[in-house]
Design an enzyme around this catalytic site. Structure first.
Site, PDB file in Angstrom:
ATOM      1  N   ILE A 278     -21.046  21.532  27.949  1.00 28.90           N
ATOM      2  CA  ILE A 278     -20.874  20.248  27.280  1.00 28.90           C
ATOM      3  C   ILE A 278     -20.020  20.500  26.046  1.00 28.90           C
ATOM      4  O   ILE A 278     -19.970  21.613  25.524  1.00 28.90           O
ATOM      5  CB  ILE A 278     -22.210  19.568  26.909  1.00 28.90           C
ATOM      6  N   ASP A 279     -19.328  19.464  25.582  1.00 28.06           N
ATOM      7  CA  ASP A 279     -18.412  19.613  24.462  1.00 28.06           C
ATOM      8  C   ASP A 279     -19.118  20.132  23.218  1.00 28.06           C
ATOM      9  O   ASP A 279     -20.320  19.895  23.018  1.00 28.06           O
ATOM     10  CB  ASP A 279     -17.751  18.269  24.122  1.00 28.06           C
ATOM     11  N   ARG A 280     -18.355  20.786  22.381  1.00 30.96           N
ATOM     12  CA  ARG A 280     -18.910  21.350  21.149  1.00 30.96           C
ATOM     13  C   ARG A 280     -19.621  20.292  20.304  1.00 30.96           C
ATOM     14  O   ARG A 280     -20.685  20.544  19.738  1.00 30.96           O
ATOM     15  CB  ARG A 280     -17.781  22.001  20.337  1.00 30.96           C
TER      16      ARG A 280
ATOM     17  N   THR B  90     -20.904  17.446  21.325  1.00 29.32           N
ATOM     18  CA  THR B  90     -21.964  16.744  22.050  1.00 29.32           C
ATOM     19  C   THR B  90     -23.261  17.526  21.905  1.00 29.32           C
ATOM     20  O   THR B  90     -23.272  18.746  22.001  1.00 29.32           O
ATOM     21  CB  THR B  90     -21.603  16.622  23.547  1.00 29.32           C
TER      22      THR B  90
ATOM     23  N   ARG C 218     -15.996  10.144  27.492  1.00 30.38           N
ATOM     24  CA  ARG C 218     -15.151   9.753  26.370  1.00 30.38           C
ATOM     25  C   ARG C 218     -13.923   8.957  26.832  1.00 30.38           C
ATOM     26  O   ARG C 218     -13.555   7.945  26.232  1.00 30.38           O
ATOM     27  CB  ARG C 218     -14.737  11.003  25.584  1.00 30.38           C
TER      28      ARG C 218
END
Length: 321
Positions: free
Chosen positions: A144-146, A148, A246
């Protein structure tokens, strides 16, 4: 400084690694190499499987022989406990949501990368490996994104990793998020089915765009609450593309609040004094079949205090449809 692997390696794929993608297989053998280098040597044909050229997404079969060329990689020092603030180590330890001998689920904080690299000295997986030194093979099942927060699944065995990644390929993982989006989500717009493509513009970097020749991508959005100048929505993913939520939210004119890549800079600036100084996205639920017990698992990651507080700050009387 850089170090060069001395010679070509020929690695035979075992049953444990059967079904793994070529790029992920290489990253385990070339841990210090940047991802861009891994993809470059595949693209140039320097990586061969059974003497033939392959693509990054090619799946390996037990008995395949993989040719790994000699490569120059940065000399990166091993991450040790003293490299990571004790408070961060404790924060990760305190937010392990589930753990057994086969896997664990962590409630990742926003701002912590899932792994080190690209200017990041350490990530969550490095922390977990230090917290569990006796676990021989801790690997990320997904990313998962940094920025998030929320559920992140980690396997402790190759066989468990293989099973869980197959569940991802078969769309059998249930991933649900909470997001704070700008403005009002369009009425009766539940399903967003738009293909996504990862582009690298001439000015450098990369971003994801909606494109006819992109990969199929499906998200389901449900409004949970109207907030002041924004909506709180739940999102269920049918596919798991990079930045899918997003970009799908942006496609509906409702960029995520706090999104520095796709969002509106002025809108983000307006919300910061109210307490939202991060991406408004939280991986709240993760459902999967346990590879060993075959039990269906549904793990919930509690909202981090900053996310919960901004919802309370922006709350309007009553709920929505």
């Amino acid at each position: 400084m850089t170090a060069q692997s001395p010679k070509v390696q020929f690695v035979t794929v075992t049953e444990e690694d059967e079904g793994q993608r070529v790029d992920n297989f290489l990253m385990r053998f070339l841990r210090k190499a940047p991802k861009t280098l891994v993809y470059r040597i595949i693209r140039k044909g320097e990586v061969r499987v059974n003497k033939g050229r392959v693509k990054a997404q090619t799946r390996l079969v037990s008995g395949d022989v993989v040719r790994i060329p000699p490569v120059s990689v940065p000399e990166a020092k091993t991450v040790v406990e003293s490299d990571i603030p004790r408070s961060q180590m404790q924060r990760i330890e305190d937010n392990i949501l589930f753990e057994d001998k086969d896997l664990m689920v962590v409630n990742k904080p926003s701002g912590v990368a899932v792994h080190g690299g690209s200017g990041v000295n350490w990530g969550l997986i490095e922390v977990v490996r230090l917290l569990r030194p006796l676990a021989k093979r801790l690997e990320l099942v997904h990313r998962i994104d940094r920025d998030t927060s929320g559920c992140l699944l980690i396997a402790k065995k190759a066989s468990v990793l293989k099973d869980l990644q197959q569940q991802i390929r078969d769309n059998k993982l249930d991933k649900r998020y909470l997001a704070i989006v700008e403005g009002r989500w369009p009425k009766r717009k539940h399903k967003v089915d738009l293909p996504l493509r990862k582009d690298r513009p001439k000015e450098g970097g990369w971003h994801v765009v909606v494109a006819a020749d992109g990969k199929p991508s499906v998200s389901f959005f449900t409004v949970e609450r109207h907030l002041r100048e924004c909506d709180l929505v739940s999102v269920k993913l049918e596919t798991g593309r990079t930045h899918q939520i997003r970009v799908h939210a942006l496609s509906q004119g409702c960029a995520l609040i706090g999104d520095d890549k796709y969002g509106d800079r002025d809108v983000n600036k307006r919300f910061r004094p109210l307490g939202l100084k991060r991406l408004g996205l939280h991986a709240q639920f993760l459902g999967f079949t346990h590879p060993v017990t075959k039990q269906w698992m549904c793990i919930e990651a509690p909202l981090w205090p900053d996310f919960k507080k901004i919802i309370e700050t922006l709350a309007l009387p009553g709920n929505v449809e």
